[in-house]
Design a protein around this motif. Structure first.
Motif, short mmCIF file in Angstrom:
data_model
loop_
_atom_site.label_atom_id
_atom_site.label_comp_id
_atom_site.label_asym_id
_atom_site.label_seq_id
_atom_site.Cartn_x
_atom_site.Cartn_y
_atom_site.Cartn_z
N ASN A 1 0.82 -1.21 0.00
CA ASN A 1 0.00 0.00 0.00
C ASN A 1 0.86 1.26 0.00
OD1 ASN A 1 -2.43 -1.44 0.01
ND2 ASN A 1 -2.45 -1.59 2.25
N SER A 2 2.01 1.19 0.67
CA SER A 2 2.91 2.35 0.70
C SER A 2 3.46 2.64 -0.69
CB SER A 2 4.06 2.10 1.68
OG SER A 2 3.58 1.93 3.00
N LEU A 3 3.77 1.58 -1.43
CA LEU A 3 4.31 1.77 -2.78
C LEU A 3 3.24 2.32 -3.71
CD1 LEU A 3 6.75 1.44 -4.62
CD2 LEU A 3 5.94 -0.88 -5.15
N ILE A 4 2.02 1.78 -3.61
CA ILE A 4 0.92 2.27 -4.45
C ILE A 4 0.66 3.74 -4.17
CG2 ILE A 4 -1.56 2.06 -4.87
CD1 ILE A 4 -1.30 -0.93 -4.40
N ALA A 5 0.80 4.14 -2.90
CA ALA A 5 0.56 5.54 -2.53
C ALA A 5 1.73 6.44 -2.88
CB ALA A 5 0.28 5.64 -1.03
N SER B 1 -2.36 10.98 -1.03
CA SER B 1 -2.50 11.34 0.38
C SER B 1 -3.83 12.06 0.59
CB SER B 1 -1.35 12.24 0.83
OG SER B 1 -1.51 12.65 2.17
N ASP B 2 -4.62 11.58 1.56
CA ASP B 2 -5.87 12.24 1.95
C ASP B 2 -6.80 12.50 0.76
OD1 ASP B 2 -5.00 12.34 4.62
OD2 ASP B 2 -3.97 14.24 4.29
N GLY B 3 -6.95 11.49 -0.08
CA GLY B 3 -7.89 11.61 -1.19
C GLY B 3 -7.40 12.46 -2.34
N GLN B 4 -6.10 12.80 -2.33
CA GLN B 4 -5.53 13.60 -3.41
C GLN B 4 -4.29 12.92 -3.95
OE1 GLN B 4 -4.99 17.30 -1.18
NE2 GLN B 4 -6.69 18.22 -2.31
N VAL B 5 -4.01 13.18 -5.21
CA VAL B 5 -2.82 12.64 -5.84
C VAL B 5 -1.94 13.81 -6.28
CG1 VAL B 5 -1.91 11.35 -7.82
CG2 VAL B 5 -3.95 10.53 -6.63
N TRP B 6 -0.68 13.73 -5.89
CA TRP B 6 0.29 14.77 -6.27
C TRP B 6 1.23 14.22 -7.33
CZ3 TRP B 6 0.27 19.76 -4.45
CH2 TRP B 6 -0.59 20.02 -3.38
N PHE B 7 1.41 15.01 -8.38
CA PHE B 7 2.35 14.61 -9.43
C PHE B 7 2.98 15.88 -9.99
CE2 PHE B 7 3.69 13.63 -13.75
CZ PHE B 7 4.30 12.40 -13.60
N ASN C 1 1.65 19.18 -8.87
CA ASN C 1 0.24 19.49 -9.13
C ASN C 1 -0.64 18.49 -8.39
OD1 ASN C 1 0.29 21.65 -11.40
ND2 ASN C 1 1.76 20.11 -12.08
N CYS C 2 -1.80 18.98 -7.94
CA CYS C 2 -2.71 18.17 -7.14
C CYS C 2 -3.95 17.81 -7.96
CB CYS C 2 -3.12 18.95 -5.89
SG CYS C 2 -4.15 18.01 -4.75
N PHE C 3 -4.36 16.54 -7.85
CA PHE C 3 -5.54 16.04 -8.55
C PHE C 3 -6.40 15.24 -7.58
CE2 PHE C 3 -1.87 16.08 -11.37
CZ PHE C 3 -2.31 16.87 -12.42
N PRO C 4 -7.73 15.26 -7.74
CA PRO C 4 -8.57 14.38 -6.93
C PRO C 4 -8.22 12.92 -7.22
CG PRO C 4 -9.88 16.06 -8.06
CD PRO C 4 -8.52 16.11 -8.65
N ALA C 5 -8.05 12.14 -6.16
CA ALA C 5 -7.65 10.74 -6.35
C ALA C 5 -8.64 9.98 -7.21
CB ALA C 5 -7.50 10.06 -4.99
N ASP D 1 -5.54 27.03 -10.83
CA ASP D 1 -5.17 25.64 -10.59
C ASP D 1 -5.25 24.84 -11.88
OD1 ASP D 1 -4.96 23.23 -8.58
OD2 ASP D 1 -6.69 22.77 -9.86
N LEU D 2 -4.29 23.95 -12.09
CA LEU D 2 -4.20 23.21 -13.35
C LEU D 2 -5.42 22.32 -13.58
CD1 LEU D 2 -2.70 22.31 -15.88
CD2 LEU D 2 -1.41 20.69 -14.47
N HIS D 3 -5.76 21.50 -12.60
CA HIS D 3 -6.87 20.57 -12.78
C HIS D 3 -8.19 21.32 -12.94
CE1 HIS D 3 -10.00 17.64 -11.36
NE2 HIS D 3 -9.40 16.93 -12.27
#
Length: 285
Positions: free
Chosen positions: A13-17, A45-51, A54-58, A158-160
């Motif tokens: 789970n840590s790797l997937i996150a 993290s907390d229902g969001q994905v960072w890449f 930039n932040c995106f809803p998971a 915001d990008l998204h």
């Protein structure tokens, strides 16, 4: 893969996150520089994905359908971190549209490339035709890299959220010429966001003109804003409109207030109308 990670002491789970410690362990095992691996790995993290900052809803990233570029997989097997991001429809390296590689429910199994790659048809004739990146594609990928070479009005937002707005604005514009009941083909999915992006190119004033044009093309004022703007209206009328979308919500709300015969007691995009605005004759024409 599950057994291998367990044997190596890497938390699944840590790797997937995309957690730092798990990514560092994998980098050490694979020989890939940790900085490169972290840069290309989405972090959840907390229902969001960072890449790439930039932040995106998971909920908008990845999913059961795993997409990718067949040219990339032919040259170097492995999933790229950019592929599951929303609004990415083309490979920036090969100008090849992304395709669905496989559909898997399990979060870990869907990333098991070694197991599934032999079943893919990587022959040249099985790949989609390349296309030139759209203006939206180029802007989106540029923003992901942290660049603002386009000097576009949307760069301040915001990008998204900007991409969501472009998509729904483009869908509304396309609906003036393409029947709403006709679903876009896979090779047309890039089109709405690009149309919306182009309508925003001239900044807020040009956008207000575009909204007025759409209003006149789509129907009569008595049909209501939701009928005219469709998904764009629904996106910005949500009860809990994200703060990132509120600048766009404000623009559409002001447009509706100035161009629809509304009265106190009515509601526009979740907010009550406090006074009747003066409506121009051209808006009612």
């Amino acid at each position: 893969m599950r057994e291998f990670l367990r044997d190596m002491g890497i938390g699944i789970n840590s790797l997937i996150a995309g957690e730092g410690a798990a990514v560092s362990q994998l980098a050490e095992l694979s020989g890939v520089p940790v900085a490169e691996l972290r840069r290309g790995t989405p972090r959840t993290s907390d229902g969001q994905v960072w890449f790439a900052g930039n932040c995106f809803p998971a909920a908008r990233v990845g999913g059961r359908k795993v997409r990718g570029c067949l040219d990339c997989l032919k040259g170097q097997p492995g999933l790229r971190g950019i592929w599951p991001l929303p609004f990415v429809t083309i490979c920036p390296e090969h100008n090849r549209p992304l395709v669905t590689l496989w559909t898997i429910q399990d979060k870990l199994d869907r990333h098991d490339v070694t197991r599934r790659l032999p079943d893919l048809d990587l022959a040249p004739e099985g790949r989609p035709e390349p296309r030139d990146p759209s203006k939206f594609d180029l802007w989106w990928l540029d923003r992901l890299e942290g660049n603002t070479a386009f000097d576009h009005w949307l760069d301040q937002f915001d990008l998204h959220a900007s991409a969501q707005f472009c998509l729904e604005l483009g869908r509304a514009a396309i609906a003036t010429t393409v029947p709403k009941w006709r679903a876009l083909r896979d090779d047309e999915q890039w089109w709405p966001a690009d149309v919306g992006f182009r309508l925003c190119t001239g900044g807020e004033e040009a956008l207000r003109v575009a909204l007025a044009d759409l209003q006149h093309l789509m129907g009569r004022p008595e049909e209501g804003p939701r009928k005219i703007f469709g998904g764009l209206h629904d996106l910005l009328a949500a009860d809990l409109c994200p703060k990132e979308l509120r600048p766009f919500q404000s623009i559409l709300r002001q447009h509706i207030l100035k161009t629809w015969p509304l009265a106190p007691g009515d509601e526009v995009l979740g907010e009550p109308v406090l006074r009747r605005e003066s409506i121009s004759l051209s808006a009612l024409a």
